[in-house]
Design a protein around this motif. Structure first.
Motif, PDB file in Angstrom:
ATOM      1  N   GLU A 230      -4.852   1.915  -1.102  1.00 59.30           N
ATOM      2  CA  GLU A 230      -3.876   0.641  -1.172  1.00 59.30           C
ATOM      3  C   GLU A 230      -4.489  -0.415  -1.494  1.00 59.30           C
ATOM      4  OE1 GLU A 230       0.002   1.576   1.681  1.00 59.30           O
ATOM      5  OE2 GLU A 230      -1.839   0.790   2.695  1.00 59.30           O
ATOM      6  N   HIS A 231      -3.873  -1.531  -2.027  1.00 56.83           N
ATOM      7  CA  HIS A 231      -4.372  -2.658  -2.562  1.00 56.83           C
ATOM      8  C   HIS A 231      -3.224  -3.694  -2.289  1.00 56.83           C
ATOM      9  CE1 HIS A 231      -7.879  -1.080  -4.931  1.00 56.83           C
ATOM     10  NE2 HIS A 231      -6.787  -0.223  -5.109  1.00 56.83           N
ATOM     11  N   ALA A 232      -3.654  -5.010  -1.686  1.00 57.83           N
ATOM     12  CA  ALA A 232      -2.738  -6.410  -1.629  1.00 57.83           C
ATOM     13  C   ALA A 232      -2.450  -6.501  -3.089  1.00 57.83           C
ATOM     14  CB  ALA A 232      -3.385  -7.007  -0.696  1.00 57.83           C
ATOM     15  N   LEU A 233      -1.109  -6.779  -3.191  1.00 54.39           N
ATOM     16  CA  LEU A 233      -0.777  -7.456  -4.505  1.00 54.39           C
ATOM     17  C   LEU A 233      -1.306  -8.375  -4.893  1.00 54.39           C
ATOM     18  CD1 LEU A 233       0.840  -6.817  -7.175  1.00 54.39           C
ATOM     19  CD2 LEU A 233       2.931  -7.430  -5.900  1.00 54.39           C
ATOM     20  N   ASN A 234      -1.425  -9.475  -3.892  1.00 49.20           N
ATOM     21  CA  ASN A 234      -1.988 -10.964  -4.127  1.00 49.20           C
ATOM     22  C   ASN A 234      -3.634 -10.745  -4.546  1.00 49.20           C
ATOM     23  OD1 ASN A 234      -2.498 -10.032  -1.547  1.00 49.20           O
ATOM     24  ND2 ASN A 234      -3.146 -12.071  -1.083  1.00 49.20           N
ATOM     25  N   ASP A 235      -4.181  -9.685  -4.123  1.00 45.52           N
ATOM     26  CA  ASP A 235      -5.849  -9.298  -4.566  1.00 45.52           C
ATOM     27  C   ASP A 235      -5.587  -8.647  -5.982  1.00 45.52           C
ATOM     28  OD1 ASP A 235      -6.582  -9.988  -2.059  1.00 45.52           O
ATOM     29  OD2 ASP A 235      -6.755  -7.939  -1.331  1.00 45.52           O
ATOM     30  N   LEU A 236      -4.576  -8.035  -6.510  1.00 49.85           N
ATOM     31  CA  LEU A 236      -4.527  -7.333  -7.713  1.00 49.85           C
ATOM     32  C   LEU A 236      -4.331  -8.598  -8.768  1.00 49.85           C
ATOM     33  CD1 LEU A 236      -2.624  -4.169  -7.118  1.00 49.85           C
ATOM     34  CD2 LEU A 236      -5.098  -4.275  -7.745  1.00 49.85           C
ATOM     35  N   GLU A 237      -3.527  -9.432  -8.176  1.00 47.28           N
ATOM     36  CA  GLU A 237      -3.107 -10.815  -8.965  1.00 47.28           C
ATOM     37  C   GLU A 237      -4.455 -11.656  -9.601  1.00 47.28           C
ATOM     38  OE1 GLU A 237      -0.237 -12.911  -6.679  1.00 47.28           O
ATOM     39  OE2 GLU A 237       1.177 -11.834  -8.079  1.00 47.28           O
ATOM     40  N   ALA A 238      -5.405 -11.283  -8.393  1.00 47.90           N
ATOM     41  CA  ALA A 238      -6.654 -12.366  -8.909  1.00 47.90           C
ATOM     42  C   ALA A 238      -7.500 -11.484  -9.878  1.00 47.90           C
ATOM     43  CB  ALA A 238      -7.401 -12.486  -7.481  1.00 47.90           C
ATOM     44  N   LEU A 239      -7.519 -10.206 -10.048  1.00 44.12           N
ATOM     45  CA  LEU A 239      -8.001  -9.478 -10.857  1.00 44.12           C
ATOM     46  C   LEU A 239      -7.548  -9.098 -12.168  1.00 44.12           C
ATOM     47  CD1 LEU A 239      -9.234  -6.864  -8.250  1.00 44.12           C
ATOM     48  CD2 LEU A 239     -10.776  -8.840  -9.139  1.00 44.12           C
ATOM     49  N   LEU A 240      -6.200  -8.912 -12.190  1.00 43.41           N
ATOM     50  CA  LEU A 240      -5.674  -8.429 -13.273  1.00 43.41           C
ATOM     51  C   LEU A 240      -4.445  -9.375 -13.911  1.00 43.41           C
ATOM     52  CD1 LEU A 240      -5.272  -4.460 -12.570  1.00 43.41           C
ATOM     53  CD2 LEU A 240      -7.011  -5.456 -13.933  1.00 43.41           C
ATOM     54  N   ARG A 241      -4.317  -9.768 -15.045  1.00 43.34           N
ATOM     55  CA  ARG A 241      -3.090 -10.746 -15.668  1.00 43.34           C
ATOM     56  C   ARG A 241      -1.813  -9.973 -15.470  1.00 43.34           C
ATOM     57  NH1 ARG A 241      -3.065 -13.565 -21.707  1.00 43.34           N
ATOM     58  NH2 ARG A 241      -1.553 -14.996 -21.109  1.00 43.34           N
ATOM     59  N   ASN A 242      -1.063 -10.738 -15.043  1.00 43.27           N
ATOM     60  CA  ASN A 242       0.463 -10.077 -14.850  1.00 43.27           C
ATOM     61  C   ASN A 242       0.502  -9.019 -13.799  1.00 43.27           C
ATOM     62  OD1 ASN A 242       1.272 -12.221 -16.648  1.00 43.27           O
ATOM     63  ND2 ASN A 242       0.924 -10.890 -18.281  1.00 43.27           N
ATOM     64  N   ALA A 243      -0.472  -9.126 -12.974  1.00 39.38           N
ATOM     65  CA  ALA A 243      -0.374  -7.569 -11.941  1.00 39.38           C
ATOM     66  C   ALA A 243       0.845  -7.773 -11.246  1.00 39.38           C
ATOM     67  CB  ALA A 243      -1.482  -7.757 -11.037  1.00 39.38           C
ATOM     68  N   SER A 244       1.370  -8.801 -11.003  1.00 40.33           N
ATOM     69  CA  SER A 244       2.495  -8.887  -9.656  1.00 40.33           C
ATOM     70  C   SER A 244       3.658  -8.354 -10.684  1.00 40.33           C
ATOM     71  CB  SER A 244       2.837 -10.175  -9.269  1.00 40.33           C
ATOM     72  OG  SER A 244       3.914 -10.513  -8.866  1.00 40.33           O
ATOM     73  N   SER A 245       4.036  -9.030 -11.670  1.00 34.48           N
ATOM     74  CA  SER A 245       5.274  -8.232 -12.633  1.00 34.48           C
ATOM     75  C   SER A 245       5.005  -6.786 -12.981  1.00 34.48           C
ATOM     76  CB  SER A 245       5.580  -9.270 -13.535  1.00 34.48           C
ATOM     77  OG  SER A 245       4.642  -9.378 -14.482  1.00 34.48           O
ATOM     78  N   ALA A 246       3.813  -6.551 -13.162  1.00 37.12           N
ATOM     79  CA  ALA A 246       3.558  -5.134 -13.820  1.00 37.12           C
ATOM     80  C   ALA A 246       3.980  -4.059 -12.373  1.00 37.12           C
ATOM     81  CB  ALA A 246       2.352  -4.911 -14.431  1.00 37.12           C
ATOM     82  N   ALA A 247       3.536  -4.574 -11.506  1.00 38.08           N
ATOM     83  CA  ALA A 247       3.328  -3.527 -10.430  1.00 38.08           C
ATOM     84  C   ALA A 247       4.793  -3.425  -9.770  1.00 38.08           C
ATOM     85  CB  ALA A 247       2.701  -4.232  -8.967  1.00 38.08           C
ATOM     86  N   ARG A 248       5.441  -4.552  -9.746  1.00 34.23           N
ATOM     87  CA  ARG A 248       7.018  -4.549  -9.440  1.00 34.23           C
ATOM     88  C   ARG A 248       7.809  -3.682 -10.462  1.00 34.23           C
ATOM     89  NH1 ARG A 248       7.513  -8.970  -5.464  1.00 34.23           N
ATOM     90  NH2 ARG A 248       5.901 -10.181  -5.800  1.00 34.23           N
ATOM     91  N   SER A 249       7.375  -3.702 -11.649  1.00 34.85           N
ATOM     92  CA  SER A 249       8.324  -3.212 -12.792  1.00 34.85           C
ATOM     93  C   SER A 249       7.721  -1.527 -12.371  1.00 34.85           C
ATOM     94  CB  SER A 249       7.744  -3.494 -14.348  1.00 34.85           C
ATOM     95  OG  SER A 249       8.429  -2.726 -14.995  1.00 34.85           O
ATOM     96  N   LEU A 250       6.746  -1.245 -12.268  1.00 37.98           N
ATOM     97  CA  LEU A 250       6.377   0.201 -12.010  1.00 37.98           C
ATOM     98  C   LEU A 250       6.809   0.710 -10.733  1.00 37.98           C
ATOM     99  CD1 LEU A 250       2.539  -0.135 -13.087  1.00 37.98           C
ATOM    100  CD2 LEU A 250       4.282   1.046 -14.366  1.00 37.98           C
TER     101      LEU A 250
END
Length: 812
Positions: A230-250
């Motif tokens: 498990e990863h916190a979504l805000n941590d992924l945002e710091a590593l990957l561009r557009n991670a938030s919208s991508a994760a929600r879409s997936l």
């Protein structure tokens, strides 16, 4: 019932009408709807969420409207919880629908939407083009706008000038109608820091998406494949561009698992298990024995401050969990929840769920669902947590059971402690009511054998109780002619502690800077236009504020009545006391904790953790600092004004004062250094003050019970406060008089006191009159208040005009 599926359902709706409403069920729902599920049903021009309380095939006399949709596939309330809701409804004389609404904190799973639509009369008006309502252009524009499609009030106001005044006019004339909807929230719309992301196991085939995934989604899936877990979504945002919208879409494509992040208490409590002394071990053995017996039993655990009640709670919960049972701990204030939850989280890990009102709706709903699913076997909660859907409940602990915040001050006006005891009786669970200063009702129940009495008479590790000194402020004034709030003895004692590197707590139970502003020329006091109280000056906000309705206005530079410039600020609130502390002790680091400095669930934690870690030398606060806090380096507690509540016209005034003084005194000397308590008072001979100073609960209990018995107040009588409210003083008085005559002569075993103006005769623009109904038995009291409620329904009084408060804790 025959073998056919039921056609009709009885739904309890959150409206001030104490009866269920019968609805027809569409064919598609008949096999899915169960008792205890929530449904969306039409009610007048609204669409409300209600709870199904019955299924049958009996058609109502009038044609039944259809249920619109099913909210829950599985019941939110089981049979026991519905039985509890019905008991609350009957005992506290509250509509069942309003009780059920408060029992499930699931507002975060849906949102309320209000729109306006045009009626057939409105369409006729458009076609006729003869408006005749004075504002033809705006009215026609508004009707044509709604004829296109429904709009929200905000959208209407943005498009139509003068819509605020037009909407109520058109509603009254029947040209438009207002509709309410409950729309399910998308859990994936939570903020990134509140979501956890994880790949599916096994991973879902990408073909499930139906088309090629965008680059950001492919990159996120690749990253998670290389970094499982498990990863916190805000941590992924710091590593990957557009991670938030991508994760929600997936997540919506069901190619990822996304869930709300569990709330974890921080910074409080060590998880180490402590060895019990003889008294603690005896209490634990009694509780464990009752758990093993599997029968309902209530214990009153009366222990002096610092006697280790929390450790008894912890080990009793361990015993319950070892038996495969769940446990519920209720605490009285949001301020205590992080501290207590920290103890429990460090002991039980993620098996703990936290339920309290400082959480956002979505957070509360998430925690509630964790409990319902069985993922959390230990629940730490404030008052409303008594309704948590705990599986196999074995133990209920009510900490600081005497605290008045367990009583709800709006419908349904239940007492969390008493509901906890009744729920435990339904679940055949064990109840532990803990306090250093038990309510007189609970102590009386222990004395009469209804509860089993357990005592913890000593502090842990043989630590001494703090030495308490009473300072007579009348003598202080005569000796010094000093009107400042601190006595010489208090200044000396605080100075000594600060020089030794020890910490001090200062209690002053009034907010603001000055409690009132008066004119020295004519005597006028600046009051609230909506309430019969004076406004309090808050220097931080640079405003005059009403603590009842929230009204605010600028600080006057001249008298509103006579225009005199001699405006004077009287009284001292916690803001002014903070100023005095800085003046007397300029080097000290002072923190203030009251409702003005604490906001949200993190405010308490920040201040208390800072004080615990030594970031502050002095903690000043209102009553929220008095209970539950265990800070070893606090060796001095000062009470600036001990008797502020003694003059209130309430039969519980002495009990409140005794409890507050005893509790705050218990904050001193909880470490290795003995504690000292200074109590400043203008009534040094009052029994509530002297007995609190000597920590003599039994002496206070004996004195207060004599007074209660002579005047027939609880626990020697059953009490209900009947409050009549109306914007017209004459109408409020007339309704109160009607109630008086309704109960004249009083029903058997009852006595009616009043009517009279309430101690606060006007509140939030409404005039208030009250009557007290005393009864020798519970059935006699219920008979009287049901008669009053039926009279209100018969006379078509507004639901808000009549307040029935059973077992009231506040008569103000």
């Amino acid at each position: 019932m025959s073998g056919n599926l039921p056609v009709y359902c009885d739904v309890s709706l959150p409206v001030p009408l104490d009866r269920p409403f019968t609805y027809a069920m569409p064919q598609t729902l008949r096999h899915r709807v169960k008792v205890g599920c929530r449904v969306i049903a039409p009610f007048a021009r609204r669409k409300l969420i209600g709870v199904v309380v019955g299924l049958h095939e009996t058609a109502p006399v009038t044609e039944a409207r259809e249920v619109l949709s099913l909210v829950d596939e599985e019941p939110v309330f089981d049979g026991r919880m519905l039985a509890l809701a019905r008991w609350i409804s009957e005992y506290y004389c509250a509509p069942l629908g309003e009780v059920l609404r408060g029992m499930a904190p699931l507002a975060g799973e849906s949102r309320r939407s209000v729109v306006y639509t045009v009626t057939e009369d409105g369409r006729d008006l458009i076609r006729q083009s003869v408006l005749g309502l004075g504002e033809e252009d705006a009215t026609g524009q508004l009707l044509r706008l709604l004829d296109e499609r429904p709009h929200s009030e905000t959208a209407i106001k943005q498009r139509v000038p003068g819509a605020s005044a037009l909407l109520p006019k058109l509603l009254k004339k029947g040209f438009i109608q207002r509709e309410e909807f409950q729309i399910e929230r998308d859990p994936l719309r939570l903020a990134s820091e509140r979501l956890l992301v994880e790949t599916l196991d096994p991973p879902a085939p990408l073909e499930a998406a139906g088309r090629k995934l965008p680059k950001a989604e492919r990159e996120l899936l690749s990253f998670l494949a290389l970094h499982p877990g498990e990863h916190a979504l805000n941590d992924l945002e710091a590593l990957l561009r557009n991670a938030s919208s991508a994760a929600r879409s997936l997540g919506r494509k069901q190619l990822l698992r996304i869930r709300p992040r569990p709330t974890i208490p921080t910074g409080f409590g060590a998880g180490a298990r402590h060895e019990l002394n003889a008294y603690q071990a005896e209490a634990l053995a009694a509780i464990t024995g009752a758990l093993e017996a599997g029968a309902f039993q209530t214990f009153l655990l009366q222990g002096v401050t610092g006697s280790g009640k929390t450790e008894v709670y912890l080990q009793a919960i361990e015993a319950a969990l070892a038996m495969g049972k769940s446990a519920l701990l209720l605490v009285p204030e949001i301020a205590l929840t992080p501290a207590v939850a920290g103890h429990f989280y460090h002991r039980f890990g993620e098996n703990v769920a936290i339920l309290h009102s400082a959480f956002h709706d979505a957070e509360r709903a998430n925690q509630w669902r964790r409990v319902q699913s069985g993922d959390a076997g230990v629940v730490v909660a404030t008052r409303s947590g008594v309704f948590a859907p705990i599986r196999n409940l074995g133990l209920v602990v009510v900490d600081e059971e005497h605290d008045h915040s367990y009583k709800q001050d709006e419908t349904p006006r239940y007492h969390g402690r008493d509901v906890a005891v009744y729920r435990a009786s339904l679940e055949k669970a064990v109840v532990v009511l803990g306090s250093a200063t038990p309510s007189l009702e609970s102590r009386f129940n222990a004395e009469t054998g209804r509860y089993k009495h357990l005592l913890l008479p000593d502090r842990v590790n043989n630590r001494p109780m703090p030495e308490v000194e009473i300072i007579d402020m009348r003598d202080e004034f005569l000796a010094t002619r000093n009107r400042e709030p601190f006595s010489r003895r208090m200044v000396e004692a605080v100075t000594e502690r600060l020089e030794r590197g020890e910490q001090v707590m200062v209690l002053h139970n009034r907010r603001g800077f000055s409690t009132q502003v008066v004119c020295r020329a004519c005597g006028y006091a600046v009051g609230c236009p909506h309430c019969a109280v004076t406004l309090t000056f808050h220097r931080r906000h640079k405003r005059m504020l009403c603590h009842y309705c929230g009204h605010a206005e600028a600080v006057p530079d001249h008298c509103p009545a006579c225009a005199s410039e001699h405006v004077h600020f009287l009284g001292s609130g916690s803001e002014k006391i903070e100023d005095y502390l800085h003046q007397y002790f300029p080097a000290a680091r002072v923190a203030r904790m009251d409702r003005d400095t604490v906001s949200g669930k993190r405010g308490y934690e920040t201040i208390l953790q800072g004080f615990r870690e030594g970031a502050f030398d002095i903690l000043l606060g209102t009553q929220m600092i008095a209970k539950g806090h265990d800070i070893p380096n606090v060796t001095l507690v000062c009470v600036v004004t001990a008797d502020a509540a003694l003059s209130l016209p309430d039969f519980r005034a002495a009990e409140r004062t005794f409890q507050l003084l005893t509790q705050v005194a218990g904050r001193a000397g909880r470490g290795q250094i003995p504690g000292k308590v200074l109590i400043q008072t203008l009534h040094p001979d009052h029994y509530a003050v002297t007995l609190a100073a000597s920590q003599d609960y039994e002496g206070f209990y004996a004195a207060e019970m004599t007074y209660r018995k002579n005047l027939r107040y609880p626990p020697y009588a059953y009490l209900a406060n009947v409050l009549l409210r109306h914007e017209s003083q004459e109408e409020a008085m007339r309704m109160a008089t009607e109630v008086k005559w309704l109960l004249d002569p009083p029903p058997e075993q009852t006595r009616v006191v009043g009517p009279a103006e309430a101690p606060v005769p006007k509140l939030k623009k409404e005039f208030r009159f009250q009557l007290l109904v005393k009864a020798a038995s519970r059935p006699a009291l219920r008979k009287a208040i049901v008669r009053i409620r039926e009279h209100g329904v018969e006379k078509k009084w507004k639901a808000t005009s009549l307040v029935l408060d059973v077992d009231p804790l506040n008569l103000m």
